[in-house]
Design a protein around this motif. Structure first.
Motif, mmCIF file in Angstrom:
data_model
loop_
_atom_site.group_PDB
_atom_site.id
_atom_site.type_symbol
_atom_site.label_atom_id
_atom_site.label_comp_id
_atom_site.label_asym_id
_atom_site.label_seq_id
_atom_site.Cartn_x
_atom_site.Cartn_y
_atom_site.Cartn_z
ATOM 1 N N SER A 1 0.810 -1.218 0.000
ATOM 2 C CA SER A 1 0.000 0.000 0.000
ATOM 3 C C SER A 1 0.843 1.268 0.000
ATOM 4 O O SER A 1 0.372 2.321 -0.440
ATOM 5 C CB SER A 1 -0.937 0.011 1.217
ATOM 6 N N THR B 1 -8.835 -5.089 -0.275
ATOM 7 C CA THR B 1 -8.005 -5.010 0.925
ATOM 8 C C THR B 1 -7.263 -3.683 0.990
ATOM 9 O O THR B 1 -7.171 -3.051 2.045
ATOM 10 C CB THR B 1 -6.990 -6.172 0.953
ATOM 11 N N ASN C 1 -9.645 -1.008 1.935
ATOM 12 C CA ASN C 1 -10.230 -1.199 3.270
ATOM 13 C C ASN C 1 -11.749 -1.259 3.235
ATOM 14 O O ASN C 1 -12.432 -0.855 4.177
ATOM 15 C CB ASN C 1 -9.783 -0.093 4.238
ATOM 16 N N ARG C 2 -12.293 -1.734 2.103
ATOM 17 C CA ARG C 2 -13.745 -1.883 2.007
ATOM 18 C C ARG C 2 -14.072 -2.837 0.862
ATOM 19 O O ARG C 2 -13.285 -2.998 -0.064
ATOM 20 C CB ARG C 2 -14.437 -0.537 1.770
#
Length: 353
Positions: free
Chosen positions: A188, A213, A216-217
């Motif tokens: 990331s 991932t 984050n959703r």
């Protein structure tokens, strides 16, 4: 949103000057579904389509906008009309499916292409396939990145990493698991704010799960893989650009069962740099690296410094690109002949009247 946050830079600013004088605005294509486009502009997000004039001028499907493209448009309240596509800084393209020789642009103006492989067995990890993706990425002007996903299902990660490094050269390699989260933090932060990344690979390697991932959703629909061959179904049916928290942008592409090359033979020089360097030592300048005496590439096969599978893949890809080049040249010849024929008809009509 400031266009610089979308990847706007001096390259696109220079290309846009002519359209700016025509009173057009700039925007970036976020989503494409059957020639309907979602475009991010300074004024916000607009839905739109190409103009009739654009359709008349377009000579090939590759002329049409795709996700990642910068376009010149006319705003009409909550919608827009796309008049032109700005020249692309880079593109990930393949030959369109079937016997027709045409370019299919998968993603445009990307800085990195993430080649995603699955370490859950089957054909989801294939060195020859990775080599093919690398060549296509280099041809399009982006920087390749290799992502080895599903490491939680891998019995011998050290062996997989060693085999991948044997073909990757200086290309970054990330070993991750979208399920357990291993390696995700390092991935990331690997991309700068304002940069654009595309994820590509076979169905079932976990591209959509990885992007979910990173976001984050649960933004992208995911699916199960078949137990028979560990291949997934095409859960991604269109292309779309998403924004990561760090400011980078990521494009999810549909899984590819067929990956035919698009480009020229020069793209193999970086992908197969070991063979290219050895070729400079061959006795003959036009050595085919197959049967000629004094071939340095054959010597590498003999002493074991070149893997036979890598060598054969190089020959296959070289032959495919040479055949493609001949088809493209023939297509251009026929198109030129058609234009000359049409011009001749117009001249005859003019003289007649």
């Amino acid at each position: 949103m400031n266009l610089k946050m979308l990847g706007w830079n001096i390259f696109f600013e220079t290309q846009f000057q002519l359209f700016k004088e025509q009173g057009l605005s700039a925007g970036r294509v976020l989503k494409e579904v059957r020639h309907l486009y979602t475009v991010h502009t300074r004024e916000g997000i607009l839905e739109g389509e190409v103009s009739g004039r654009f359709q008349f001028k377009a000579t090939d499907k590759s002329d049409y906008p795709t996700v990642g493209d910068w376009v010149a448009l006319r705003s009409l309240d909550t919608c827009c009309i796309i008049e032109n596509v700005l020249p692309r800084k880079s593109a990930f393209s393949r030959k369109g499916a079937g016997n027709v020789t045409r370019e299919q642009v998968v993603a445009a103006n990307i800085d990195h292409l993430c080649i995603v492989c699955g370490l859950d067995g089957g054909r989801n990890f294939n060195l020859r396939g990775i080599e093919r993706y690398i060549a296509m990425t280099v041809e399009g002007g982006a920087a390749p990145v290799i992502i080895l996903n599903k490491v939680d299902l891998c019995a011998d990660r050290e062996d997989i990493l060693l085999r991948t490094k044997s073909i990757s050269g200086d290309i970054p390699i990330h070993i991750v698991s979208a399920l357990s989260g291993e390696g995700i933090e390092g991935l990331s932060v690997a991309f700068d704010a304002g940069s654009t990344i595309a994820f590509a690979g076979h169905s079932g390697v976990g591209k959509s799960s990885l992007i979910n991932t990173l976001l984050n959703r649960e933004t992208i629909k995911t699916g199960e893989v078949r137990e028979s061959d560990l291949r997934g179904r095409h859960t991604t049916t269109h292309k779309e650009l998403f924004f990561l928290e760090g400011g980078a942008m990521v494009i999810d592409t549909p899984g590819m069962r067929e990956l035919q090359l698009w480009g020229n033979e020069e793209s193999l020089e970086e992908t197969f740099s070991d063979i290219h360097e050895a070729a400079k030592r061959c006795r003959y300048a036009d050595c085919s690296h197959q049967n000629e005496p004094g071939c340095a590439v054959q010597q590498m096969l003999t002493d074991g410094s070149l893997d036979m599978g890598r060598y054969e893949n190089y020959l296959d890809m070289r032959a495919e690109l040479r055949f493609l080049e001949s088809k493209v040249s023939e297509k251009k010849r026929l198109e030129r002949k058609g234009r000359e024929k049409e011009l001749s008809k117009r001249i005859r009509r003019f003289k007649k009247h």
